[in-house]
Design an enzyme around this catalytic site. Structure first.
Site, PDB file in Angstrom:
ATOM      1  N   HIS A   1      38.572  53.519  46.420  1.00 51.84           N
ATOM      2  CA  HIS A   1      38.552  52.136  45.943  1.00 51.84           C
ATOM      3  C   HIS A   1      39.817  51.400  46.403  1.00 51.84           C
ATOM      4  O   HIS A   1      39.771  50.204  46.687  1.00 51.84           O
ATOM      5  CB  HIS A   1      38.467  52.138  44.414  1.00 51.84           C
ATOM      6  CG  HIS A   1      38.331  50.788  43.793  1.00 51.84           C
ATOM      7  ND1 HIS A   1      37.261  49.949  44.046  1.00 51.84           N
ATOM      8  CD2 HIS A   1      39.126  50.125  42.898  1.00 51.84           C
ATOM      9  CE1 HIS A   1      37.409  48.827  43.342  1.00 51.84           C
ATOM     10  NE2 HIS A   1      38.531  48.910  42.648  1.00 51.84           N
TER      11      HIS A   1
ATOM     12  N   HIS B   1      45.631  47.553  42.968  1.00 55.97           N
ATOM     13  CA  HIS B   1      45.564  46.515  41.941  1.00 55.97           C
ATOM     14  C   HIS B   1      45.246  47.187  40.619  1.00 55.97           C
ATOM     15  O   HIS B   1      44.785  48.326  40.587  1.00 55.97           O
ATOM     16  CB  HIS B   1      44.457  45.489  42.279  1.00 55.97           C
ATOM     17  CG  HIS B   1      43.093  46.111  42.284  1.00 55.97           C
ATOM     18  ND1 HIS B   1      42.586  46.799  43.381  1.00 55.97           N
ATOM     19  CD2 HIS B   1      42.129  46.191  41.324  1.00 55.97           C
ATOM     20  CE1 HIS B   1      41.381  47.265  43.097  1.00 55.97           C
ATOM     21  NE2 HIS B   1      41.081  46.905  41.852  1.00 55.97           N
TER      22      HIS B   1
ATOM     23  N   ASP C   1      40.684  46.651  34.285  1.00 54.62           N
ATOM     24  CA  ASP C   1      40.898  47.648  35.322  1.00 54.62           C
ATOM     25  C   ASP C   1      42.160  48.419  34.948  1.00 54.62           C
ATOM     26  O   ASP C   1      43.207  47.814  34.661  1.00 54.62           O
ATOM     27  CB  ASP C   1      41.084  46.977  36.681  1.00 54.62           C
ATOM     28  CG  ASP C   1      39.821  46.986  37.523  1.00 54.62           C
ATOM     29  OD1 ASP C   1      38.740  47.278  36.985  1.00 54.62           O
ATOM     30  OD2 ASP C   1      39.926  46.681  38.734  1.00 54.62           O
TER      31      ASP C   1
ATOM     32  N   LYS D   1      38.794  50.804  32.237  1.00 56.31           N
ATOM     33  CA  LYS D   1      37.846  51.389  33.179  1.00 56.31           C
ATOM     34  C   LYS D   1      38.521  51.623  34.530  1.00 56.31           C
ATOM     35  O   LYS D   1      39.587  51.069  34.809  1.00 56.31           O
ATOM     36  CB  LYS D   1      36.642  50.459  33.375  1.00 56.31           C
ATOM     37  CG  LYS D   1      36.989  49.083  33.921  1.00 56.31           C
ATOM     38  CD  LYS D   1      35.775  48.181  33.937  1.00 56.31           C
ATOM     39  CE  LYS D   1      36.106  46.779  34.430  1.00 56.31           C
ATOM     40  NZ  LYS D   1      36.511  46.709  35.833  1.00 56.31           N
TER      41      LYS D   1
ATOM     42  N   HIS E   1      43.492  51.471  36.757  1.00 54.69           N
ATOM     43  CA  HIS E   1      43.365  52.469  37.813  1.00 54.69           C
ATOM     44  C   HIS E   1      44.525  53.453  37.824  1.00 54.69           C
ATOM     45  O   HIS E   1      45.694  53.052  37.843  1.00 54.69           O
ATOM     46  CB  HIS E   1      43.264  51.794  39.173  1.00 54.69           C
ATOM     47  CG  HIS E   1      42.029  50.980  39.371  1.00 54.69           C
ATOM     48  ND1 HIS E   1      40.771  51.462  39.055  1.00 54.69           N
ATOM     49  CD2 HIS E   1      41.841  49.723  39.870  1.00 54.69           C
ATOM     50  CE1 HIS E   1      39.867  50.530  39.357  1.00 54.69           C
ATOM     51  NE2 HIS E   1      40.491  49.470  39.832  1.00 54.69           N
TER      52      HIS E   1
ATOM     53  N   ASP F   1      38.163  41.732  32.387  1.00 49.63           N
ATOM     54  CA  ASP F   1      39.239  41.864  33.379  1.00 49.63           C
ATOM     55  C   ASP F   1      40.093  40.599  33.558  1.00 49.63           C
ATOM     56  O   ASP F   1      40.446  40.246  34.696  1.00 49.63           O
ATOM     57  CB  ASP F   1      38.654  42.282  34.729  1.00 49.63           C
ATOM     58  CG  ASP F   1      38.068  43.671  34.720  1.00 49.63           C
ATOM     59  OD1 ASP F   1      37.922  44.247  33.621  1.00 49.63           O
ATOM     60  OD2 ASP F   1      37.722  44.192  35.797  1.00 49.63           O
TER      61      ASP F   1
ATOM     62  N   CYS G   1      33.111  42.280  38.775  1.00 48.97           N
ATOM     63  CA  CYS G   1      33.061  42.964  37.482  1.00 48.97           C
ATOM     64  C   CYS G   1      32.295  42.184  36.410  1.00 48.97           C
ATOM     65  O   CYS G   1      31.650  42.790  35.557  1.00 48.97           O
ATOM     66  CB  CYS G   1      34.477  43.297  37.027  1.00 48.97           C
ATOM     67  SG  CYS G   1      35.275  44.486  38.142  1.00 48.97           S
TER      68      CYS G   1
END
Length: 206
Positions: free
Chosen positions: A59, A73, A51, A98, A53, A9, A156
């Site tokens: 979350h 984010h 990340d 992810k 998303h 990340d 993470c």
């Protein structure tokens, strides 16, 4: 021993100026880049996680507690979700995205996706069941040792390292190439990782 390096990340969203910027994020990206330039030959396999998303449910929150809920984010397709420029130029070819439809702190919850596509829930589920996960990739690469670096140590990085340890790998987190969200959370993360048998070292071996 055959080693893998997992770069967790390292994205603008988690560096200074990003939506969830961590102090020292940009410097960490630079240190990782320097390390990879010098040590790429030591690794049989290298990968990044991001990340990515799309709809991660609770979350994201308009009233985050910064423990289980967070401001928006790592928005899939946004500049903040891309790899940090220092990492993007390293020539790493395996990228695991992810958190498309969940929180997903661990890189082992993602799928290998070397594009910038926005997957539907069905596409993500199909990909995950088809064997393009980080666990599958490490098994196929025949590694037995996993080194983990990136952002953030308290979240993470910790969860990715813990999952690697659960899979039976000898895991090392390089402390000089990771930063926590806060020092208090960093202390707790290091305690949890040490208890799991994860080695916490400097990249120079100290």
């Amino acid at each position: 021993m055959s080693k893998a390096l997992i770069v967790v990340d390292v994205q603008p969203t988690f560096c200074e100026g990003g939506e969830l910027g961590v102090e020292g994020g940009n410097a960490t990206a630079g240190k990782i880049a320097d390390y990879v330039h010098s040590h790429a030959k030591d690794y049989a396999y290298m990968a990044t996680t991001q990340d990515w998303h799309i709809e991660p449910g609770s979350h994201w929150s308009d009233h985050p507690d910064f423990v289980d809920t967070w401001p928006r984010h790592g928005v899939a397709g946004s500049p903040g979700a891309e790899l940090h420029p220092s990492i993007r130029g390293l020539g790493i070819t395996h990228h695991f995205k992810k958190g498309q439809y969940s929180a997903a702190y661990s890189g082992f919850e993602g799928i290998e996706d070397n594009t910038d596509r926005i997957q539907s829930r069905e596409e993500f589920a199909a990909a995950k069941s088809s064997g393009v996960t980080l666990a599958d990739a490490l098994a196929q690469a025949g590694v037995d040792q996993v080194d983990v670096v990136g952002i953030a140590e308290s979240h993470c990085v910790k969860e990715t390292a813990l999952d690697a340890a659960k899979l039976g790998y000898q895991v090392t987190v390089f402390e000089d190439m990771t930063v926590p969200v806060s020092e208090d959370q960093g202390v707790e993360a290091r305690k949890a990782m040490a208890q799991a048998g994860i080695r916490l070292l400097s990249s120079n071996g100290d």
